[in-house]
Design an enzyme around this catalytic site. Sequence first.
Site, PDB file in Angstrom:
ATOM      1  N   TYR A  12       0.878  -1.260  -0.139  1.00 23.62           N
ATOM      2  CA  TYR A  12      -0.056   0.192   0.064  1.00 23.62           C
ATOM      3  C   TYR A  12       0.931   1.180   0.084  1.00 23.62           C
ATOM      4  O   TYR A  12       0.316   2.253  -0.491  1.00 23.62           O
ATOM      5  CB  TYR A  12      -0.805  -0.021   1.438  1.00 23.62           C
ATOM      6  CG  TYR A  12      -2.107  -0.586   1.169  1.00 23.62           C
ATOM      7  CD1 TYR A  12      -2.161  -2.265   0.942  1.00 23.62           C
ATOM      8  CD2 TYR A  12      -3.604  -0.076   1.241  1.00 23.62           C
ATOM      9  CE1 TYR A  12      -3.339  -2.812   0.798  1.00 23.62           C
ATOM     10  CE2 TYR A  12      -4.720  -0.982   1.261  1.00 23.62           C
ATOM     11  CZ  TYR A  12      -4.480  -2.292   0.978  1.00 23.62           C
ATOM     12  OH  TYR A  12      -5.547  -2.871   1.008  1.00 23.62           O
ATOM     13  N   LYS A  62       3.983 -15.563   2.847  1.00 27.37           N
ATOM     14  CA  LYS A  62       3.940 -16.073   1.583  1.00 27.37           C
ATOM     15  C   LYS A  62       5.620 -16.320   1.556  1.00 27.37           C
ATOM     16  O   LYS A  62       6.121 -15.937   0.657  1.00 27.37           O
ATOM     17  CB  LYS A  62       3.519 -15.497   0.480  1.00 27.37           C
ATOM     18  CG  LYS A  62       3.571 -16.066  -0.844  1.00 27.37           C
ATOM     19  CD  LYS A  62       2.432 -17.333  -1.117  1.00 27.37           C
ATOM     20  CE  LYS A  62       2.488 -18.098  -2.428  1.00 27.37           C
ATOM     21  NZ  LYS A  62       1.829 -19.374  -2.389  1.00 27.37           N
ATOM     22  N   ASP A  69      -2.316 -18.478   0.729  1.00 30.23           N
ATOM     23  CA  ASP A  69      -2.966 -19.349  -0.053  1.00 30.23           C
ATOM     24  C   ASP A  69      -3.883 -20.523   0.670  1.00 30.23           C
ATOM     25  O   ASP A  69      -4.981 -20.598   0.700  1.00 30.23           O
ATOM     26  CB  ASP A  69      -2.536 -19.674  -1.437  1.00 30.23           C
ATOM     27  CG  ASP A  69      -1.330 -20.569  -0.960  1.00 30.23           C
ATOM     28  OD1 ASP A  69      -0.565 -20.499  -0.046  1.00 30.23           O
ATOM     29  OD2 ASP A  69      -0.690 -21.094  -2.106  1.00 30.23           O
ATOM     30  N   ASP A 125      -6.281  -7.167   4.147  1.00 29.70           N
ATOM     31  CA  ASP A 125      -7.363  -6.735   3.611  1.00 29.70           C
ATOM     32  C   ASP A 125      -8.096  -7.706   2.983  1.00 29.70           C
ATOM     33  O   ASP A 125      -9.387  -7.765   3.327  1.00 29.70           O
ATOM     34  CB  ASP A 125      -6.905  -5.728   2.489  1.00 29.70           C
ATOM     35  CG  ASP A 125      -7.922  -4.998   1.662  1.00 29.70           C
ATOM     36  OD1 ASP A 125      -8.730  -4.624   2.543  1.00 29.70           O
ATOM     37  OD2 ASP A 125      -7.825  -4.942   0.510  1.00 29.70           O
ATOM     38  N   ASP A 142     -12.207  -9.605   4.633  1.00 32.48           N
ATOM     39  CA  ASP A 142     -13.316  -9.621   3.780  1.00 32.48           C
ATOM     40  C   ASP A 142     -13.958 -11.037   3.616  1.00 32.48           C
ATOM     41  O   ASP A 142     -14.970 -11.320   3.596  1.00 32.48           O
ATOM     42  CB  ASP A 142     -13.331  -9.043   2.343  1.00 32.48           C
ATOM     43  CG  ASP A 142     -13.375  -7.805   2.088  1.00 32.48           C
ATOM     44  OD1 ASP A 142     -13.351  -7.121   3.207  1.00 32.48           O
ATOM     45  OD2 ASP A 142     -13.993  -7.149   1.150  1.00 32.48           O
TER      46      ASP A 142
END
Length: 356
Positions: A142, A188, A220, A244, A248
């Site tokens: 970001y 990751k 993942d 983020d 959700d």
Amino acid sequence: MDRYKICVIKGDGIGPEIADEAIKVLDSVSAKFGFGLDYEYFLMGGAAIDVFGVPLPDDTLNAAKASDAVLFGAIGGPKWDNLDPSIRPEKGLLKIRKELEAFANLRPAIIFDELINASTIKPEIIKGVDVLIVRELTGGLYFGEPRAIGKDKAYNTMVYSRSEIERIAKVAFVAAGKRRGKLCVVDKANVLETSRLWREVVDAMAPSYPDVSVEYMYVDNAAMQLIRNPRQFDVILTENLFGDILSDEASMVCGSIGLLPSASVGSKVGIYEPIHGSAPDIAGQGIANPIAMILSAAMMLRYALGQETAAMAIENAVKAVLKDGYRTKDLASFDAKEICTTSEIGTIISDYIKKA
Ligand code: IPM
Ligand code: MG
């Protein structure tokens, strides 16, 4: 009587509607528990672009810095989608998070028993889910430099320093210590150098928190595990973009994105904001679910103002209202007794608080 200065940023889309309900509910708890809330209203996002040409006016930022807490609705919408990226509404939110050093975004995902049928996932899988996502909020892709878009090439940079990782990991360790003592770091590390530094830093800190067990999971796999067996998680610690996305996903485990609150904290002044966006498609229709915003106000009372009893009064009222079958449209098909507008549900929650 204790008085607190609250910087209210309603924002765009459904932001103003849901913020009004949070204030309605805050007024009933402050009256009941004997403290005062002085609201000051400021613009950010599209609403600020329309008036001042910038997404975060200095007035708003200065007021936020001088307040006890920022209560924020949502920003963005199609009207501002084609603006130069440097003045998009989202830039305002990112800048205020950075300026307030709100590096720790706490996103609790809890299943209300009353809404167990609202999730697309089977009740036996989600019953009792209680996860806290600790999302790093002021670093990663970001904010990383360099970043640019050219005609045929664009790039972003994921950067994390040791100190950025240490301060967010500390928040997660402390939170896990007060909960079930399980910390899952999502990364990751099989591909990204930043993830490897996260692991190194967290490993070095772990001995200082002997009551907390640490596990690492690739993002993942974590996305899959959240759907497969969400009860395995207690605290999830992760970087900005992964957090983020996973938050959700977690909201769908809980039934509606309109339910999940958050607190963005770290330095002196925190931002209390629902995890959802401005939902321009349903703005102004009185159908938005204000519960995520109302629960964010409860988090504000708890973390910023130390008003734990008032925070719990809000949370209990929300539970009772859901138990009694009052629902906004997003939850209409799940054990609803009465479908309510945004404003009606806010009034019902605040009446429950007054009567409790
Ligand atoms: C959130 C939102 C924001 C983010 C957007 C609006 C910039 O999706 O708070 O989760 O990505 O952080
Ligand atoms: Mg988001």
